[in-house]
Design a protein around this motif. Structure first.
Motif, PDB file in Angstrom:
ATOM      1  N   GLY A 168       0.816  -1.211   0.000  1.00 51.73           N
ATOM      2  CA  GLY A 168       0.000   0.000   0.000  1.00 51.73           C
ATOM      3  C   GLY A 168       0.848   1.258   0.000  1.00 51.73           C
ATOM      4  O   GLY A 168       0.542   2.231  -0.696  1.00 51.73           O
ATOM      5  N   ARG A 169       1.946   1.255   0.795  1.00 49.77           N
ATOM      6  CA  ARG A 169       2.837   2.415   0.820  1.00 49.77           C
ATOM      7  C   ARG A 169       3.503   2.626  -0.529  1.00 49.77           C
ATOM      8  O   ARG A 169       3.594   3.755  -1.022  1.00 49.77           O
ATOM      9  CB  ARG A 169       3.901   2.241   1.908  1.00 49.77           C
ATOM     10  N   VAL A 175       2.982   5.911  -3.068  1.00 48.41           N
ATOM     11  CA  VAL A 175       4.099   6.723  -3.566  1.00 48.41           C
ATOM     12  C   VAL A 175       4.074   6.768  -5.089  1.00 48.41           C
ATOM     13  O   VAL A 175       4.251   7.826  -5.697  1.00 48.41           O
ATOM     14  CB  VAL A 175       5.453   6.182  -3.037  1.00 48.41           C
ATOM     15  N   LEU A 176       3.846   5.611  -5.710  1.00 46.70           N
ATOM     16  CA  LEU A 176       3.766   5.580  -7.177  1.00 46.70           C
ATOM     17  C   LEU A 176       2.610   6.434  -7.688  1.00 46.70           C
ATOM     18  O   LEU A 176       2.747   7.134  -8.691  1.00 46.70           O
ATOM     19  CB  LEU A 176       3.622   4.146  -7.676  1.00 46.70           C
ATOM     20  N   ALA A 177       1.477   6.366  -7.018  1.00 45.25           N
ATOM     21  CA  ALA A 177       0.331   7.180  -7.431  1.00 45.25           C
ATOM     22  C   ALA A 177       0.646   8.662  -7.307  1.00 45.25           C
ATOM     23  O   ALA A 177       0.284   9.459  -8.185  1.00 45.25           O
ATOM     24  CB  ALA A 177      -0.887   6.827  -6.593  1.00 45.25           C
ATOM     25  N   ALA A 178       1.346   9.067  -6.255  1.00 43.74           N
ATOM     26  CA  ALA A 178       1.715  10.473  -6.086  1.00 43.74           C
ATOM     27  C   ALA A 178       2.683  10.911  -7.180  1.00 43.74           C
ATOM     28  O   ALA A 178       2.553  12.019  -7.728  1.00 43.74           O
ATOM     29  CB  ALA A 178       2.332  10.688  -4.709  1.00 43.74           C
TER      30      ALA A 178
END
Length: 159
Positions: A129-130, A134-137
């Motif tokens: 999930g983390r 981060v990838l989505a951000a």
């Protein structure tokens, strides 16, 4: 000191008596035995909690206090108070007079909530999930920069 029949005063006391394996909700025990039973239950619950700290959170170094301090970062805010209650009960565990103050029903509920949360805690899922957040951000920032660059190019007439 002979045995005295202690009748439960509330549903929480009746539940505690049933959990201790006493019949009919009435406990026949002297006060010393009763505090020893509660201490035994507390030490067993603390051992289960330590095992969950080790298995689920990979907290194997240090004493219970230091493990709990590191586990507090992982726990949701509603469970941090429960952990504080458990730590306070652990500090007064050996003293029979102070251990009565902690409240067996509230302490049992706190231990139950902590064990339930830590039992369902999945470190691998949290790690995934983390990484995904981060990838989505990063992707969102890249799309925003691309849109901004395209807007500037359109405004300047290059596109």
């Amino acid at each position: 000191m002979g045995s005295v029949a202690l009748l439960p005063r509330s549903d929480a006391d009746r539940l505690l008596a049933m959990r201790q394996g006493l019949r009919g909700g009435a406990a026949c025990a002297d006060l010393g035995t009763m505090s020893m039973i509660a201490t035994h239950d507390l030490s067993g619950a603390l051992q289960r909690l330590e095992k969950l700290f080790e298995d689920k959170l990979a907290l194997s170094r240090g004493g219970f206090e230091s493990r709990a301090a590191r586990a507090r970062r992982v726990l949701p805010r509603r469970l941090q108070g429960d952990l504080t209650r458990v730590l306070a009960a652990r500090r007064v565990e050996g003293n029979p007079k102070l251990s009565r103050i902690t409240g067996d029903a509230a302490l049992g509920a706190s231990l139950g909530r902590l064990e339930a949360y830590l039992g369902s805690y999945d470190r691998a899922d949290r790690r995934k999930g983390r990484v995904l957040s981060v990838l989505a951000a990063v992707i969102l920032n890249a799309v925003a920069i691309f849109a901004l660059v395209m807007a500037v190019l359109l405004w300047r007439g290059f596109v």
